[in-house]
Write a protein that holds these residues in place. Structure first.
Motif, mmCIF file in Angstrom:
data_model
loop_
_atom_site.group_PDB
_atom_site.id
_atom_site.type_symbol
_atom_site.label_atom_id
_atom_site.label_comp_id
_atom_site.label_asym_id
_atom_site.label_seq_id
_atom_site.Cartn_x
_atom_site.Cartn_y
_atom_site.Cartn_z
ATOM 1 N N SER A 1 0.849 -1.193 0.000
ATOM 2 C CA SER A 1 0.000 0.000 0.000
ATOM 3 C C SER A 1 0.879 1.235 0.000
ATOM 4 C CB SER A 1 -0.928 0.001 1.220
ATOM 5 O OG SER A 1 -0.175 -0.007 2.417
ATOM 6 N N LYS A 2 0.364 2.303 -0.573
ATOM 7 C CA LYS A 2 1.075 3.571 -0.605
ATOM 8 C C LYS A 2 0.060 4.697 -0.472
ATOM 9 C CE LYS A 2 2.396 5.407 -4.434
ATOM 10 N NZ LYS A 2 3.087 5.720 -5.708
ATOM 11 N N ARG A 3 0.545 5.885 -0.139
ATOM 12 C CA ARG A 3 -0.325 7.043 0.014
ATOM 13 C C ARG A 3 -0.134 7.989 -1.154
ATOM 14 N NH1 ARG A 3 0.704 3.568 4.230
ATOM 15 N NH2 ARG A 3 -1.018 3.718 5.676
ATOM 16 N N ASP A 4 -1.230 8.537 -1.644
ATOM 17 C CA ASP A 4 -1.105 9.530 -2.701
ATOM 18 C C ASP A 4 -1.062 10.920 -2.081
ATOM 19 O OD1 ASP A 4 -3.650 10.203 -2.000
ATOM 20 O OD2 ASP A 4 -4.609 9.467 -3.819
ATOM 21 N N SER A 5 -1.169 11.948 -2.913
ATOM 22 C CA SER A 5 -0.952 13.327 -2.467
ATOM 23 C C SER A 5 -1.992 13.819 -1.477
ATOM 24 C CB SER A 5 -0.917 14.265 -3.672
ATOM 25 O OG SER A 5 -2.138 14.182 -4.391
ATOM 26 N N VAL A 6 -3.137 13.179 -1.405
ATOM 27 C CA VAL A 6 -4.166 13.611 -0.461
ATOM 28 C C VAL A 6 -4.387 12.577 0.640
ATOM 29 C CG1 VAL A 6 -5.389 15.109 -2.050
ATOM 30 C CG2 VAL A 6 -5.951 12.689 -2.016
ATOM 31 N N ALA A 7 -3.343 11.765 0.888
ATOM 32 C CA ALA A 7 -3.327 10.811 1.999
ATOM 33 C C ALA A 7 -4.316 9.665 1.824
ATOM 34 C CB ALA A 7 -3.586 11.520 3.336
ATOM 35 N N HIS A 8 -4.812 9.428 0.597
ATOM 36 C CA HIS A 8 -5.634 8.255 0.372
ATOM 37 C C HIS A 8 -4.740 7.031 0.208
ATOM 38 C CE1 HIS A 8 -9.027 11.008 -1.271
ATOM 39 N NE2 HIS A 8 -9.047 10.909 0.042
ATOM 40 N N ILE A 9 -5.285 5.873 0.499
ATOM 41 C CA ILE A 9 -4.499 4.647 0.449
ATOM 42 C C ILE A 9 -4.731 3.942 -0.880
ATOM 43 C CG2 ILE A 9 -4.074 2.443 1.576
ATOM 44 C CD1 ILE A 9 -5.102 3.702 4.139
ATOM 45 N N MET A 10 -3.648 3.599 -1.558
ATOM 46 C CA MET A 10 -3.709 2.877 -2.822
ATOM 47 C C MET A 10 -3.031 1.523 -2.639
ATOM 48 S SD MET A 10 -5.264 5.202 -4.555
ATOM 49 C CE MET A 10 -5.190 4.598 -6.245
ATOM 50 N N TYR A 11 -3.656 0.475 -3.173
ATOM 51 C CA TYR A 11 -3.152 -0.886 -3.004
ATOM 52 C C TYR A 11 -2.585 -1.401 -4.319
ATOM 53 C CZ TYR A 11 -5.937 -0.673 1.263
ATOM 54 O OH TYR A 11 -6.462 -0.297 2.476
ATOM 55 N N HIS A 12 -1.510 -2.183 -4.231
ATOM 56 C CA HIS A 12 -0.906 -2.756 -5.431
ATOM 57 C C HIS A 12 -0.106 -3.995 -5.038
ATOM 58 C CE1 HIS A 12 3.242 -1.201 -4.552
ATOM 59 N NE2 HIS A 12 2.530 -0.353 -3.828
ATOM 60 N N ILE A 13 0.189 -4.832 -6.052
ATOM 61 C CA ILE A 13 0.971 -6.049 -5.823
ATOM 62 C C ILE A 13 2.389 -5.877 -6.344
ATOM 63 C CG2 ILE A 13 1.166 -8.494 -6.397
ATOM 64 C CD1 ILE A 13 -1.875 -8.618 -6.453
ATOM 65 N N THR A 14 2.533 -5.345 -7.545
ATOM 66 C CA THR A 14 3.855 -5.098 -8.127
ATOM 67 C C THR A 14 4.194 -3.613 -8.004
ATOM 68 O OG1 THR A 14 2.878 -4.793 -10.326
ATOM 69 C CG2 THR A 14 3.614 -7.016 -9.736
ATOM 70 N N PRO A 15 5.482 -3.269 -7.929
ATOM 71 C CA PRO A 15 5.866 -1.863 -7.732
ATOM 72 C C PRO A 15 5.326 -0.923 -8.808
ATOM 73 C CG PRO A 15 7.742 -3.319 -7.376
ATOM 74 C CD PRO A 15 6.648 -4.173 -7.922
ATOM 75 N N ASN A 16 5.154 -1.430 -10.027
ATOM 76 C CA ASN A 16 4.692 -0.590 -11.125
ATOM 77 C C ASN A 16 3.176 -0.560 -11.281
ATOM 78 O OD1 ASN A 16 7.369 0.025 -11.823
ATOM 79 N ND2 ASN A 16 7.546 -1.836 -13.067
ATOM 80 N N GLY A 17 2.476 -1.118 -10.310
ATOM 81 C CA GLY A 17 1.018 -1.096 -10.380
ATOM 82 C C GLY A 17 0.475 -2.312 -11.120
ATOM 83 N N PRO A 18 -0.798 -2.306 -11.460
ATOM 84 C CA PRO A 18 -1.755 -1.195 -11.301
ATOM 85 C C PRO A 18 -2.128 -0.944 -9.840
ATOM 86 C CG PRO A 18 -2.894 -3.158 -12.047
ATOM 87 C CD PRO A 18 -1.434 -3.497 -12.069
#
Length: 484
Positions: free
Chosen positions: A151-168
């Motif tokens: 998981s990572k945070r975008d510019s507005v602190a929302h949480i984004m989930y992914h399996i590989t470093p390049n997404g999706p």
């Protein structure tokens, strides 16, 4: 060469006229030292520093702030509202059959081997090795494999989930799994896998995850009178990590569950051994367990109440208050200290607003698992997100008169700290009324006392006016105390 020597001699002569010339580095160092000394002096004068909430009149909402009491002034740094809203979509995975909650790798492997249906069979669980993250356990060529969901945070602190470093990247775990069931986003050099079916979610309501003493466990079981009622709880022992309590006729029978690591990890109960705990319990749900009080089949799980309910709720839509006793919040807000008055109205707290009413239809009550997920995952996003300063308020108590009072709730607990200017004709920015709130009533009371004591001491040094005694809690407020 002669010119160079002449210039050097000239510089030496100029230097000789002055006993000391400060270089750029020395100048910068002296400035840094002066700033540090100034900071240390200010800190020495600081009486109290804390994180509070301040009510913003323009936006009609509470903002986070940091307050520093440094007589004769109170400095309040107000931050923009950058909190992360927890949308209901973020909790959808908790209701899915493929989400099995807290499982070890070994337990996940056992479930897939017993109930999986070949390649692509999967389940999702919370990761043991990576705190606050999820793991997908799946079957591939008759073997169970595991992959961590990052998981990572975008510019507005929302949480984004992914399996590989390049997404999706996906805005919820639910969306990621839905995509993985139709597209091969789980892949490496050896395979591209599309997720398939999920084994049934095991009913572990009988497992009490908190460590209990013998007296606590018996207290829970004594109200269960059905023969075959049972639950398992944790202990502090490594050799006997779990204890099973069963109601057998008129008595409560206790069984120790022993853990062994050699030759392979396993659990043993009443002479039966199984590689994972749930298999052991399921065995005795079909076969009688024998003890001194007799034998019975495990029939009625006694759920852990602490794991199934909480005193928190998630707002499904925005609610605007219609009066001073109503609660306002945005969609996706976490409301705490909730209790339901009736089917239509509930009482709760959000940010600076304490114990105020809101429509029950606007929220969804959370289980302990859901609340734990929100606190673990979304609080990290808030901590990592940089706060943006909205405004800085400097209240100088030597410039004009102020009154301080504390409003109390219907429970007679301190609710808000109000600092009001006594002069209504003050210029803009100097005649504001400040409403402050804190996480607990004790914090509000401590700030009230600190402000009273520091201001009275300061005013004594500035004028000969009689000192007022601190107020006492009344039904509606603490008694006003005017200082100059």
């Amino acid at each position: 060469m002669a010119k160079s020597n002449t210039k050097a001699q000239s510089n030496q002569k100029n230097t000789a006229n002055y006993p000391y010339i400060e270089t750029d580095k020395e100048h910068a160092a002296s400035l840094a030292l002066a700033r540090r000394e100034s900071t240390l002096a200010q800190e020495a004068q600081t009486i109290k520093r804390d994180g509070l909430y301040i009510f913003n009149e323009k936006y009609q909402c509470w903002h986070e702030c940091s307050a520093v009491l440094r007589p004769p002034a109170l400095i309040i740094t107000e931050y923009e509202d950058v909190s992360t809203d927890v949308h209901s979509k973020q909790l959808l995975h908790l209701q899915q059959d493929w989400y099995h909650g807290s499982l070890s790798r070994r337990e996940a492997k056992g479930i897939l081997q017993d109930y999986g249906k070949g390649n692509g069979s999967f389940l999702v669980r919370t990761s043991e090795s990576y705190h606050g993250k999820f793991a997908i356990s799946f079957m591939h060529e008759s073997r169970v494999k595991h992959v961590v969901v990052e998981s990572k945070r975008d510019s507005v602190a929302h949480i984004m989930y992914h399996i590989t470093p390049n997404g999706p990247y996906f805005d919820s775990l639910y969306s990621l799994i839905q995509e993985a069931c139709s597209t091969a986003i789980i892949q490496n050099h050896a395979f591209d896998l599309v997720l398939g079916s999920s084994p049934p979610k095991s009913d572990n309501s009988w497992l009490h995850r908190n460590t209990l003493s013998a007296s606590q466990a018996y207290y829970i079981m004594k109200n269960e009178h059905r023969c075959g009622a049972f639950f398992v709880h944790k202990t502090v022992s490594v050799i006997v990590p779990y204890v099973l309590l069963v109601r057998v006729n008129d008595s409560i029978q206790e069984y120790l569950i022993v853990s062994t690591q050699r030759p392979t990890p396993a659990f043993t109960l009443n002479g039966i051994t199984a590689p994972v705990l749930y298999k052991l319990i399921h065995y005795f749900m079909e076969n009688p367990i024998t003890g001194a009080a007799g034998s019975t089949v495990l029939k009625y799980p006694v759920p852990d109440i602490d794991s199934t309910c909480s005193n928190s709720a998630l707002s499904l839509k925005a609610c605007t208050s219609a009066g001073p006793f109503a609660l306002s919040f945005r969609a996706g807000s976490l409301i705490t200290d909730v209790w339901q008055m009736n089917k239509d109205w509930s009482i709760g707290s959000y940010r600076g607003d304490k114990n105020k009413a809101f429509p029950t239809s606007c929220v969804r009550f959370l289980t302990q698992d859901e609340l734990l997920y929100i606190k673990e995952v979304h609080s990290e996003a808030l901590e990592e997100h940089q706060k943006i300063v909205h405004d800085v308020h400097i209240i100088d108590f030597t410039q004009r008169k102020f009154t301080i009072d504390v409003t109390v709730s219907y429970k007679s607990e301190p609710e808000e700290l109000c600092i009001k200017s006594c002069n209504s004709n003050t210029p803009s920015g100097l005649g504001h009324n400040y409403r402050l709130s804190a996480a607990t009533s004790d914090d509000i009371l401590q700030w009230y006392r600190a402000l009273q004591e520091s201001k009275l001491l300061e005013s004594t040094a500035l004028s000969s006016k009689k000192r007022n005694e601190p107020g006492s809690i009344g039904k509606g407020r603490l008694n006003d105390c005017a200082v100059s």
